[in-house]
Design an enzyme around this catalytic site. Structure first.
Site, PDB file in Angstrom:
ATOM      1  N   ARG A  36     -20.479  21.851  13.659  1.00  0.00           N
ATOM      2  CA  ARG A  36     -20.777  21.061  14.841  1.00  0.00           C
ATOM      3  C   ARG A  36     -22.047  21.407  15.536  1.00  0.00           C
ATOM      4  O   ARG A  36     -22.519  22.413  15.279  1.00  0.00           O
ATOM      5  CB  ARG A  36     -19.609  21.600  15.878  1.00  0.00           C
ATOM      6  N   VAL A 103     -35.189  19.807  13.369  1.00  0.00           N
ATOM      7  CA  VAL A 103     -34.986  20.876  12.302  1.00  0.00           C
ATOM      8  C   VAL A 103     -35.504  20.336  10.945  1.00  0.00           C
ATOM      9  O   VAL A 103     -34.995  19.418  10.483  1.00  0.00           O
ATOM     10  CB  VAL A 103     -33.620  21.350  12.123  1.00  0.00           C
ATOM     11  N   HIS A 107     -30.567  16.650   7.538  1.00  0.00           N
ATOM     12  CA  HIS A 107     -29.506  16.648   7.788  1.00  0.00           C
ATOM     13  C   HIS A 107     -28.919  15.125   8.337  1.00  0.00           C
ATOM     14  O   HIS A 107     -29.745  14.216   8.747  1.00  0.00           O
ATOM     15  CB  HIS A 107     -29.112  17.579   8.990  1.00  0.00           C
TER      16      HIS A 107
HETATM   17  P1  5GP Z   1     -33.051  16.608  14.781  1.00  0.00           P
HETATM   18  O1  5GP Z   1     -33.262  16.553  16.047  1.00  0.00           O
HETATM   19  O2  5GP Z   1     -33.762  17.610  13.649  1.00  0.00           O
HETATM   20  O3  5GP Z   1     -32.620  15.221  14.145  1.00  0.00           O
HETATM   21  O4  5GP Z   1     -31.384  17.516  14.757  1.00  0.00           O
HETATM   22  C1  5GP Z   1     -31.405  18.527  14.838  1.00  0.00           C
HETATM   23  C2  5GP Z   1     -30.058  19.003  15.495  1.00  0.00           C
HETATM   24  O5  5GP Z   1     -29.782  20.359  15.231  1.00  0.00           O
HETATM   25  C3  5GP Z   1     -29.851  18.845  17.075  1.00  0.00           C
HETATM   26  O6  5GP Z   1     -28.794  17.770  17.416  1.00  0.00           O
HETATM   27  C4  5GP Z   1     -29.631  20.168  17.760  1.00  0.00           C
HETATM   28  O7  5GP Z   1     -28.756  20.067  18.832  1.00  0.00           O
HETATM   29  C5  5GP Z   1     -29.060  20.904  16.464  1.00  0.00           C
HETATM   30  N1  5GP Z   1     -29.313  22.435  16.314  1.00  0.00           N
HETATM   31  C6  5GP Z   1     -30.217  23.007  16.750  1.00  0.00           C
HETATM   32  N2  5GP Z   1     -30.065  24.328  16.754  1.00  0.00           N
HETATM   33  C7  5GP Z   1     -28.747  24.709  16.189  1.00  0.00           C
HETATM   34  C8  5GP Z   1     -28.052  25.782  16.133  1.00  0.00           C
HETATM   35  O8  5GP Z   1     -28.289  26.820  15.902  1.00  0.00           O
HETATM   36  N3  5GP Z   1     -26.836  25.490  15.628  1.00  0.00           N
HETATM   37  C9  5GP Z   1     -26.300  24.138  15.548  1.00  0.00           C
HETATM   38  N4  5GP Z   1     -25.089  24.177  15.268  1.00  0.00           N
HETATM   39  N5  5GP Z   1     -26.745  23.002  15.808  1.00  0.00           N
HETATM   40  C10 5GP Z   1     -28.404  23.059  16.146  1.00  0.00           C
END
Ligand code: 5GP
Ligand code: ZN
Length: 121
Positions: A36, A103, A107
């Protein structure tokens, strides 16, 4: 340069894969885990990731086809298990700064439980 797919020490999601950082896992198999999102933007918001470190969708090649099949297959399975499959859901992968990627470990965002706009903001 490290081997492609090898864990990266300062990668948040590699650390989640390794269990060094806790996560609320809803799926795991030999190649893929799903957990999640810590800051959900929908009633159901799950991240589906390969165990192997791949920085983003921009790094993918034809050789990753089987892994991508597993990734999307896991996402569809989790969607069914979470009860969002019948109404439909959003699968998104952000790439780079303007794409909203924060990140740098590939994903899929699996989001459901409400309708989504198109195009996204
Ligand atoms: P992006 O912004 O790279 O598309 O998505 C990264 C996602 O990772 C974001 O939706 C953010 O909320 C989630 N995220 C960041 N740090 C953590 C964490 O420590 N644990 C979890 N479960 N999600 C995280
Ligand atoms: Zn990683």
């Amino acid at each position: 340069m490290s081997d492609r797919g090898a864990p990266v020490a300062d990668c948040l999601f590699c650390r989640i894969v390794a269990g060094e950082i806790p996560s609320d896992r809803v799926h795991e198999d030999d190649q893929v885990i799903a957990f999640r999102d810590i800051a959900p933007r929908a009633p159901t918001h799950i991240l589906v990731i390969p165990r192997a470190h791949i920085a983003s969708a921009a790094e993918l090649t034809e050789a990753d086809g089987p892994l991508l099949g597993r990734l999307f297959g896991a996402a569809a399975q989790v969607a069914r298990e979470q009860g969002i499959a019948d109404d439909g859901y959003r699968l998104v992968t952000n790439v780079g700064r303007w794409g909203g990627q924060t990140v740098d470990h590939l994903h899929l965002h699996l989001m459901g439980g409400r309708p989504f706009d198109w195009p996204p903001g």
